[in-house]
Design an enzyme around this catalytic site. Structure first.
Site, PDB file in Angstrom:
ATOM      1  N   ASN A   7     -43.397  20.329 -38.668  1.00  0.00           N
ATOM      2  CA  ASN A   7     -44.535  19.858 -38.176  1.00  0.00           C
ATOM      3  C   ASN A   7     -45.680  20.268 -38.840  1.00  0.00           C
ATOM      4  OD1 ASN A   7     -45.777  20.436 -35.533  1.00  0.00           O
ATOM      5  ND2 ASN A   7     -44.299  21.136 -34.397  1.00  0.00           N
ATOM      6  N   GLU A  34     -44.368  17.091 -34.063  1.00  0.00           N
ATOM      7  CA  GLU A  34     -45.117  17.131 -33.591  1.00  0.00           C
ATOM      8  C   GLU A  34     -46.535  16.075 -33.980  1.00  0.00           C
ATOM      9  OE1 GLU A  34     -48.431  20.325 -31.262  1.00  0.00           O
ATOM     10  OE2 GLU A  34     -46.618  21.094 -33.039  1.00  0.00           O
ATOM     11  N   ASP A 154     -38.283  22.210 -35.476  1.00  0.00           N
ATOM     12  CA  ASP A 154     -39.814  23.426 -34.919  1.00  0.00           C
ATOM     13  C   ASP A 154     -38.158  23.803 -33.623  1.00  0.00           C
ATOM     14  OD1 ASP A 154     -41.235  25.149 -33.994  1.00  0.00           O
ATOM     15  OD2 ASP A 154     -42.638  23.761 -33.690  1.00  0.00           O
ATOM     16  N   ASN A 156     -39.681  26.372 -32.058  1.00  0.00           N
ATOM     17  CA  ASN A 156     -39.990  28.100 -31.491  1.00  0.00           C
ATOM     18  C   ASN A 156     -39.175  28.711 -30.590  1.00  0.00           C
ATOM     19  OD1 ASN A 156     -42.810  26.723 -31.158  1.00  0.00           O
ATOM     20  ND2 ASN A 156     -41.980  24.708 -30.311  1.00  0.00           N
ATOM     21  N   ASP A 225     -38.866  27.282 -38.199  1.00  0.00           N
ATOM     22  CA  ASP A 225     -39.080  26.284 -37.959  1.00  0.00           C
ATOM     23  C   ASP A 225     -37.453  25.937 -39.296  1.00  0.00           C
ATOM     24  OD1 ASP A 225     -41.479  24.621 -38.082  1.00  0.00           O
ATOM     25  OD2 ASP A 225     -41.941  26.937 -38.818  1.00  0.00           O
ATOM     26  N   ASP A 254     -50.331  24.395 -38.583  1.00  0.00           N
ATOM     27  CA  ASP A 254     -50.188  25.959 -38.237  1.00  0.00           C
ATOM     28  C   ASP A 254     -48.703  26.013 -38.698  1.00  0.00           C
ATOM     29  OD1 ASP A 254     -49.519  23.985 -36.383  1.00  0.00           O
ATOM     30  OD2 ASP A 254     -50.149  25.512 -34.738  1.00  0.00           O
ATOM     31  N   HIS A 255     -48.131  24.574 -39.445  1.00  0.00           N
ATOM     32  CA  HIS A 255     -46.328  24.846 -39.645  1.00  0.00           C
ATOM     33  C   HIS A 255     -46.678  24.782 -41.572  1.00  0.00           C
ATOM     34  CE1 HIS A 255     -44.416  25.486 -35.967  1.00  0.00           C
ATOM     35  NE2 HIS A 255     -46.154  25.061 -35.462  1.00  0.00           N
TER      36      HIS A 255
END
Length: 279
Positions: A7, A34, A154, A156, A225, A254-255
């Site tokens: 991501n 994303e 991802d 979540n 992930d 952020d991943h």
């Protein structure tokens, strides 16, 4: 064959970092989530210059998925309607660009970006559960073709306590609620397995660190992930790694990427299937 998922939280913002990692890690295939860009503006030329073929399914500022591959991408299917063309809910949920799949080296790669859900009392939470239910129907339709399956993305969702820092505080909340976990487990069924846990059974392995509250500096992350493999592919897995160091770059996603290394050679039957789709 090395398959990776990442991501990137905006492909155009993180393009230089993605290029550098492709050059360094040399994955055969990279699934992006994303991407946050309409298809006409996706920077495909940059990947093609590095010897990759790319297919994408995106929208401005939100969501977006892409598959980047050294090998030909065949039978590319965008959105839920790629498997569920007559499913009205699939059409509605498909307005958010979150799924793309393709045959690569005779493996069906499904790249998914599962909705976050925001909060348990948010209207986005039931949407997330509906989306996961649709993903289950999508994969059931795909299963009828009997293709070896690799599901990445991802999600979540942290499926277990060992996938979260401070699980005693966070279990039961968003991304770790009972209903989310049950929905994802239904998607996986008996068919798909978390390859990372084959190689790393311990806690304290994260793939996402919130930008807020100094999560990275404190190493307070989540493992959301994932790479899931069918039995046939799981038996060929040699390693699965979270490339944590990329989260420490300047202006990072952020991943962090996650990759699996497969000792995979298609059978004659697989090659005949690939030729069928390409004709």
């Amino acid at each position: 064959m090395q398959i990776a998922t990442w991501n990137v939280n905006s492909i155009r913002t993180r393009l230089d970092q993605v290029q550098a990692w492709l050059k360094d890690a040399q994955p055969d295939l990279l699934c992006l989530q994303e991407t946050k860009v309409d298809d006409p503006l996706f920077p495909h030329e940059v990947f093609e210059a590095q010897g990759y073929q790319v297919h994408f399914h995106g929208q401005k500022a939100y969501n977006g998925v892409a598959i980047v591959s050294r090998q030909p991408l065949e039978d590319v299917r965008r959105g839920f309607t790629g498997e569920l063309p007559e499913d009205a809910e699939a059409l509605q949920l498909g307005e958010q660009k979150r799924v793309i799949s393709a045959l690569v080296n005779n493996i069906r790669i499904v790249n998914a970006y599962v909705p976050n859900g925001s909060a348990l009392k948010s209207e986005k939470y039931p949407y997330k559960l509906e989306w996961l239910s649709c993903l289950n129907r999508y994969l059931c339709a795909q299963a009828k073709r009997d293709e070896p399956l690799c599901l990445v993305g991802d999600f979540n969702i942290a499926l277990e306590a060992r996938d979260i820092h401070h699980p005693e505080l966070l279990t039961g909340g968003i991304m770790a609620s009972e209903l989310e976990r049950e929905a994802l487990l239904k998607v996986l069924g008996d068919r798909l397995h978390d390859v990372f846990r084959v190689f790393e059974p311990d806690a304290n392995h994260w793939s996402w660190w919130d930008y807020r509250s100094g999560a990275w500096d404190r190493d307070q992350g989540w493992r959301i992930d994932h790479i899931y493999l069918c039995d046939e592919l799981l038996s060929q897995a040699r390693s699965c790694v979270i490339h944590k160091h990329l989260r420490g770059h300047e202006k990072p996603s952020d991943h962090a990427p996650v990759s699996v290394d497969l000792n995979w050679t298609p059978t004659d039957d697989d090659e005949e299937m690939s030729e069928l789709f390409s004709n």
